[in-house]
Motif scaffolding. Structure first.
Motif, PDB file in Angstrom:
ATOM      1  N   MET A 260      13.691  26.541   4.754  1.00  0.00           N
ATOM      2  CA  MET A 260      12.608  25.570   4.892  1.00  0.00           C
ATOM      3  C   MET A 260      11.351  26.246   5.438  1.00  0.00           C
ATOM      4  N   SER A 261      11.526  27.124   6.412  1.00  0.00           N
ATOM      5  CA  SER A 261      10.374  27.822   6.984  1.00  0.00           C
ATOM      6  C   SER A 261       9.705  28.703   5.946  1.00  0.00           C
ATOM      7  N   ASN A 262      10.513  29.437   5.203  1.00  0.00           N
ATOM      8  CA  ASN A 262       9.960  30.374   4.232  1.00  0.00           C
ATOM      9  C   ASN A 262       9.309  29.669   3.048  1.00  0.00           C
ATOM     10  N   ALA A 263       9.598  28.374   2.874  1.00  0.00           N
ATOM     11  CA  ALA A 263       8.914  27.636   1.812  1.00  0.00           C
ATOM     12  C   ALA A 263       7.409  27.604   2.046  1.00  0.00           C
ATOM     13  N   ALA A 264       7.000  27.814   3.303  1.00  0.00           N
ATOM     14  CA  ALA A 264       5.566  27.855   3.606  1.00  0.00           C
ATOM     15  C   ALA A 264       4.879  29.054   2.971  1.00  0.00           C
ATOM     16  N   LEU A 265       5.653  30.025   2.502  1.00  0.00           N
ATOM     17  CA  LEU A 265       5.054  31.172   1.812  1.00  0.00           C
ATOM     18  C   LEU A 265       4.307  30.737   0.554  1.00  0.00           C
ATOM     19  N   PHE A 266       4.711  29.610  -0.032  1.00  0.00           N
ATOM     20  CA  PHE A 266       4.035  29.145  -1.240  1.00  0.00           C
ATOM     21  C   PHE A 266       2.603  28.689  -0.959  1.00  0.00           C
ATOM     22  N   ILE A 267       2.285  28.412   0.289  1.00  0.00           N
ATOM     23  CA  ILE A 267       0.918  27.975   0.593  1.00  0.00           C
ATOM     24  C   ILE A 267       0.094  29.103   1.217  1.00  0.00           C
ATOM     25  N   THR A 268       0.590  30.346   1.130  1.00  0.00           N
ATOM     26  CA  THR A 268      -0.192  31.456   1.673  1.00  0.00           C
ATOM     27  C   THR A 268      -1.563  31.610   1.007  1.00  0.00           C
ATOM     28  N   PRO A 269      -1.731  31.280  -0.311  1.00  0.00           N
ATOM     29  CA  PRO A 269      -3.101  31.323  -0.843  1.00  0.00           C
ATOM     30  C   PRO A 269      -4.041  30.378  -0.107  1.00  0.00           C
ATOM     31  N   TRP A 274      -8.317  29.599   4.076  1.00  0.00           N
ATOM     32  CA  TRP A 274      -8.657  29.132   5.423  1.00  0.00           C
ATOM     33  C   TRP A 274      -9.107  30.292   6.298  1.00  0.00           C
ATOM     34  N   MET A 275      -8.404  31.438   6.192  1.00  0.00           N
ATOM     35  CA  MET A 275      -8.770  32.617   6.975  1.00  0.00           C
ATOM     36  C   MET A 275     -10.146  33.138   6.569  1.00  0.00           C
ATOM     37  N   GLN A 276     -10.427  33.150   5.261  1.00  0.00           N
ATOM     38  CA  GLN A 276     -11.730  33.618   4.786  1.00  0.00           C
ATOM     39  C   GLN A 276     -12.846  32.684   5.226  1.00  0.00           C
ATOM     40  N   LYS A 277     -12.543  31.398   5.320  1.00  0.00           N
ATOM     41  CA  LYS A 277     -13.548  30.432   5.751  1.00  0.00           C
ATOM     42  C   LYS A 277     -13.882  30.619   7.228  1.00  0.00           C
ATOM     43  N   HIS A 278     -12.895  30.996   8.008  1.00  0.00           N
ATOM     44  CA  HIS A 278     -13.115  31.212   9.439  1.00  0.00           C
ATOM     45  C   HIS A 278     -13.280  32.713   9.698  1.00  0.00           C
ATOM     46  N   SER A 279     -12.196  33.389  10.066  1.00  0.00           N
ATOM     47  CA  SER A 279     -12.240  34.844  10.262  1.00  0.00           C
ATOM     48  C   SER A 279     -10.831  35.335  10.525  1.00  0.00           C
ATOM     49  N   ILE A 280     -10.636  36.645  10.371  1.00  0.00           N
ATOM     50  CA  ILE A 280      -9.332  37.232  10.692  1.00  0.00           C
ATOM     51  C   ILE A 280      -9.022  37.014  12.170  1.00  0.00           C
ATOM     52  N   ARG A 281     -10.025  37.188  13.015  1.00  0.00           N
ATOM     53  CA  ARG A 281      -9.829  37.011  14.459  1.00  0.00           C
ATOM     54  C   ARG A 281      -9.355  35.594  14.773  1.00  0.00           C
ATOM     55  N   TYR A 282      -9.976  34.595  14.185  1.00  0.00           N
ATOM     56  CA  TYR A 282      -9.605  33.206  14.456  1.00  0.00           C
ATOM     57  C   TYR A 282      -8.187  32.924  13.962  1.00  0.00           C
ATOM     58  N   ALA A 283      -7.828  33.470  12.785  1.00  0.00           N
ATOM     59  CA  ALA A 283      -6.487  33.248  12.241  1.00  0.00           C
ATOM     60  C   ALA A 283      -5.426  33.891  13.124  1.00  0.00           C
ATOM     61  N   VAL A 284      -5.685  35.119  13.575  1.00  0.00           N
ATOM     62  CA  VAL A 284      -4.720  35.818  14.428  1.00  0.00           C
ATOM     63  C   VAL A 284      -4.530  35.074  15.742  1.00  0.00           C
ATOM     64  N   ARG A 285      -5.637  34.635  16.345  1.00  0.00           N
ATOM     65  CA  ARG A 285      -5.544  33.933  17.626  1.00  0.00           C
ATOM     66  C   ARG A 285      -4.823  32.587  17.480  1.00  0.00           C
ATOM     67  N   THR A 286      -5.114  31.871  16.402  1.00  0.00           N
ATOM     68  CA  THR A 286      -4.450  30.585  16.166  1.00  0.00           C
ATOM     69  C   THR A 286      -2.952  30.771  15.982  1.00  0.00           C
ATOM     70  N   GLY A 287      -2.582  31.783  15.205  1.00  0.00           N
ATOM     71  CA  GLY A 287      -1.168  32.036  14.963  1.00  0.00           C
ATOM     72  C   GLY A 287      -0.408  32.352  16.230  1.00  0.00           C
ATOM     73  N   PHE A 288      -0.959  33.231  17.056  1.00  0.00           N
ATOM     74  CA  PHE A 288      -0.243  33.649  18.264  1.00  0.00           C
ATOM     75  C   PHE A 288      -0.139  32.530  19.298  1.00  0.00           C
ATOM     76  N   VAL A 289      -1.223  31.796  19.550  1.00  0.00           N
ATOM     77  CA  VAL A 289      -1.171  30.789  20.600  1.00  0.00           C
ATOM     78  C   VAL A 289      -0.257  29.629  20.206  1.00  0.00           C
ATOM     79  N   THR A 290      -0.292  29.219  18.948  1.00  0.00           N
ATOM     80  CA  THR A 290       0.537  28.073  18.541  1.00  0.00           C
ATOM     81  C   THR A 290       2.007  28.459  18.471  1.00  0.00           C
TER      82      THR A 290
END
Length: 406
Positions: A260-269, A274-290
């Motif tokens: 079920m978790s890996n099904a999220a790989l289908f939405i990686t595009p 989302w990362m391009q709209k914000h930034s690599i820094r914002y994506a990395v920080r969001t991933g780690f804190v959550t």
């Protein structure tokens, strides 16, 4: 006399691109995905103790780290393509060995499969840095994960089902998938990578690159991000099944929720956009804190097993976001002249996390239940979030822009 007509793709192999590398990663995902939830169960059935399992993973991690660091040294005497072939062959051999079910054979099979992963990963990343432009690395990471989605989504649940039906079955399928990966690699004819300049002296021992790595803070931070992200996956993959069995949820639940978790790989595009709209820094920080908060909640809510499982599943979604973005700070900072050596240094994150995670779990389990491992993992993810505040806000953006016509 008839003119020989030889297809152009036989005369000159097409230059590998994003799709070719993503397809190669997809075949690897089938091989690894079907065993990722099976090996913890096989190890538990063989050793019957969480601490012994941690010890075994700890020793395998040390061996794999040594092998990974020696890959560039090996390529001084053996062409890179043959190093990749040997690594893929290890996966076939290790899977067939583990299929016997003997406790010692299962441990050795895990060791061979782990060494195969790091060898092929070092070579894969060196080829990527040879053939893929830096501005396309984000697209490659997303395509790689998207092409791998089917293997990582179906594999874990299918592997557990087949293991309960006939224990050797998933290992045989993994061996066939690894052989297919090897065949695809040979068909792509990647060779030994691009030759940048003619060498005037033999390449240095890869260990000599460690001081140069240590002198580049951007590389160190990118590597630490990869280690902590990988440690989160280790905890999710290895200790969630143990927690589920010990808390009466059965031995299949871990494989199902991993799929079920890996099904999220289908939405990686979508994650890439989302990362391009914000930034690599914002994506990395969001991933780690959550992910850090959710893993911590999972450990603190251990008295409610389903709450723990759901919190870990939620945390794994943000680990996938980190799979998309977390490796880019390192890859974007590598110098072209240090591709192979730094690829080996980067690949060591798998083995270092494979040493630190069971080693830390070994200590935690001396005075706490398995849920304590989830809390420790959450704390490390939050520490990475604090470190990621030092990333440059414009990391990964194109430096050259075309001014509008006046």
């Amino acid at each position: 006399m008839h003119e020989r007509r030889i297809p152009e793709w036989l005369r000159h192999a097409p230059a590998p691109g994003v799709r070719g590398f993503a397809t190669l990663a997809g075949t690897e995902a089938v091989a690894r995905g079907i065993l990722i939830s099976v090996f913890p169960l096989a190890m538990y059935n063989a050793l019957q103790d969480a601490q012994l399992i941690s010890e075994a993973y700890f020793l395998v991690g040390i061996l794999s780290l040594a092998v990974g660091l020696m890959v560039p040294f090996t390529t001084r005497y053996l062409p890179r393509r043959w190093v990749y072939v040997i690594g893929a062959s290890f996966f076939v051999t290790g899977s067939l060995l583990a299929a016997t079910g003997d406790p010692l054979a299962v441990v050795f099979g895990l060791g061979l499969n782990t060494m195969s992963t790091v060898i092929t990963f070092v070579c894969f990343n060196a080829y990527v840095m040879d053939y893929i432009a830096k501005v396309q690395l984000g697209r490659l990471e997303t395509s790689r994960l998207f092409y791998s989605a089917a293997g990582w989504t179906v594999g874990p649940a299918l592997g557990v089902f087949l293991y309960s039906w006939w224990s050797p079955a998933p290992f045989f399928i993994a061996a066939c998938a690894a052989f297919s990966m090897l065949s695809l690699f040979l068909w792509m004819r990647l060779g030994n990578g691009k030759l940048i300049t003619k060498a005037t002296r033999p390449p240095a021992n890869p260990l000599a690159y460690l001081p140069r790595f240590a002198g580049q803070p951007r590389l160190i931070a990118g590597w630490i991000f990869a280690v902590i992200r990988s440690a989160g996956w280790w905890v999710y993959i290895v200790y969630l099944p143990i927690y589920a069995i010990e808390n009466g949820l059965g031995d299949r639940i871990a494989g199902i929720v991993l799929s079920m978790s890996n099904a999220a790989l289908f939405i990686t595009p979508l994650m890439l956009r989302w990362m391009q709209k914000h930034s690599i820094r914002y994506a990395v920080r969001t991933g780690f804190v959550t992910a850090g908060c959710l893993f911590s909640i999972a450990g603190l809510a251990a008295g409610w097993p389903w709450v723990t499982v759901l919190a870990l599943v939620g945390g794994s979604f943000f680990l996938i976001l980190l799979d998309v973005s977390g490796g880019l700070p390192f890859l974007l900072a590598v110098k072209p002249s240090e591709r192979t050596e730094m690829a080996a240094v980067y690949a060591s994150f798998r083995d270092v996390s494979g040493i630190l995670t069971p080693g830390t779990a070994w200590l935690v389990l001396l005075f706490a239940p398995v849920s304590g491992v989830f809390v420790a993992s959450g704390a490390s993810l939050l520490a990475a979030w604090a470190l990621s505040s030092k990333l440059h806000p414009r990391l990964g953006r194109a430096r050259i822009t075309i001014a509008p016509a006046e």
